[in-house]
Design an enzyme around this catalytic site. Structure first.
Site, short mmCIF file in Angstrom:
data_model
loop_
_atom_site.label_atom_id
_atom_site.label_comp_id
_atom_site.label_asym_id
_atom_site.label_seq_id
_atom_site.Cartn_x
_atom_site.Cartn_y
_atom_site.Cartn_z
N HIS A 103 -3.25 -30.05 -14.42
CA HIS A 103 -2.09 -29.16 -14.53
C HIS A 103 -2.04 -28.25 -13.32
O HIS A 103 -3.07 -27.87 -12.76
CB HIS A 103 -2.13 -28.34 -15.82
CG HIS A 103 -3.42 -27.62 -16.05
ND1 HIS A 103 -4.55 -28.25 -16.53
CD2 HIS A 103 -3.77 -26.34 -15.83
CE1 HIS A 103 -5.53 -27.38 -16.62
NE2 HIS A 103 -5.09 -26.20 -16.18
N HIS A 105 -0.57 -24.56 -12.17
CA HIS A 105 -0.03 -23.28 -12.62
C HIS A 105 1.04 -22.85 -11.62
O HIS A 105 0.80 -22.87 -10.41
CB HIS A 105 -1.12 -22.20 -12.60
CG HIS A 105 -2.28 -22.46 -13.51
ND1 HIS A 105 -2.43 -21.81 -14.72
CD2 HIS A 105 -3.35 -23.28 -13.40
CE1 HIS A 105 -3.55 -22.22 -15.30
NE2 HIS A 105 -4.14 -23.11 -14.52
P1 5GP Z 1 -7.28 -23.99 -16.37
O1 5GP Z 1 -7.81 -25.23 -17.06
O2 5GP Z 1 -6.46 -24.30 -15.15
O3 5GP Z 1 -8.33 -22.97 -16.09
O4 5GP Z 1 -6.30 -23.25 -17.35
C1 5GP Z 1 -5.86 -23.72 -18.58
C2 5GP Z 1 -4.64 -22.91 -18.97
O5 5GP Z 1 -4.15 -23.41 -20.19
C3 5GP Z 1 -4.90 -21.40 -19.16
O6 5GP Z 1 -4.05 -20.67 -18.31
C4 5GP Z 1 -4.59 -21.18 -20.64
O7 5GP Z 1 -3.99 -19.92 -20.87
C5 5GP Z 1 -3.68 -22.33 -20.97
N1 5GP Z 1 -3.74 -22.78 -22.34
C6 5GP Z 1 -4.86 -22.94 -23.10
N2 5GP Z 1 -4.54 -23.40 -24.33
C7 5GP Z 1 -3.18 -23.57 -24.34
C8 5GP Z 1 -2.27 -24.02 -25.33
O8 5GP Z 1 -2.62 -24.39 -26.46
N3 5GP Z 1 -0.95 -24.04 -24.98
C9 5GP Z 1 -0.51 -23.64 -23.75
N4 5GP Z 1 0.81 -23.69 -23.53
N5 5GP Z 1 -1.35 -23.19 -22.80
C10 5GP Z 1 -2.68 -23.16 -23.09
#
Ligand code: 5GP
Length: 141
Positions: A103, A105
């Protein structure tokens, strides 16, 4: 590196097993709002293909995700009257990755306003719904 695990949260969102405030979808990618935004309008762009992160995604899928991130960034500039956009992408635990489906951001920024720490506060569903509506309108423009 571990293999792709289809039980991750974003795979469940893609399959419709978990809800999300979706703002964009095409045949190869989906964008939805982060549930714990670092700033209002914080969006995530994910490929539909099952990629863990930048290390295993097909180059064409990565390029497509980047194109969708650009569309989302342009819409955020309008919908949030933003002064700038921060784009982030994390890979593996050591790289800051928490959810193991690739993903990107895309985060609207206002001059002089810092980002909240990652995953610090769950946003209210009605706030996310209103922001998603605004972004869908800007994306359709
Ligand atoms: P990363 O893996 O890049 O560190 O971040 C994962 C992102 O997913 C975080 O910003 C977190 O807030 C978001 N996130 C975690 N669980 C969920 C979810 O169930 N739904 C959504 N829409 N975002 C999520």
């Amino acid at each position: 590196m571990s293999a792709y695990d289809p039980s991750n949260i974003f795979a469940k969102i893609l399959r419709g097993e978990l809800p999300a405030h979706r703002i964009y979808e095409d045949d190869r990618a989906v964008a939805f709002l982060d549930i714990m935004p670092r700033a209002p309008g914080h969006a995530l762009v994910v490929p539909k293909a099952p990629a863990r992160n930048i290390l295993d995604i097909e180059a064409a899928d990565l390029a497509h995700v980047a194109q969708v991130a650009q569309k989302v960034a342009r819409a955020q500039m309008k919908a949030f009257d933003a002064d700038g956009i921060t784009v982030q992408q994390f890979n593996e635990t050591a790289g800051g990755q928490v959810v193991f489906h690739l993903h990107v951001h895309v985060i609207p920024r206002q001059e002089g306003v810092g980002l909240k720490p990652p995953q610090s506060e769950m946003e209210q569903p009605d706030v996310l719904a209103e922001q998603a509506e605004r972004l869908r309108a800007a994306l359709a423009d």
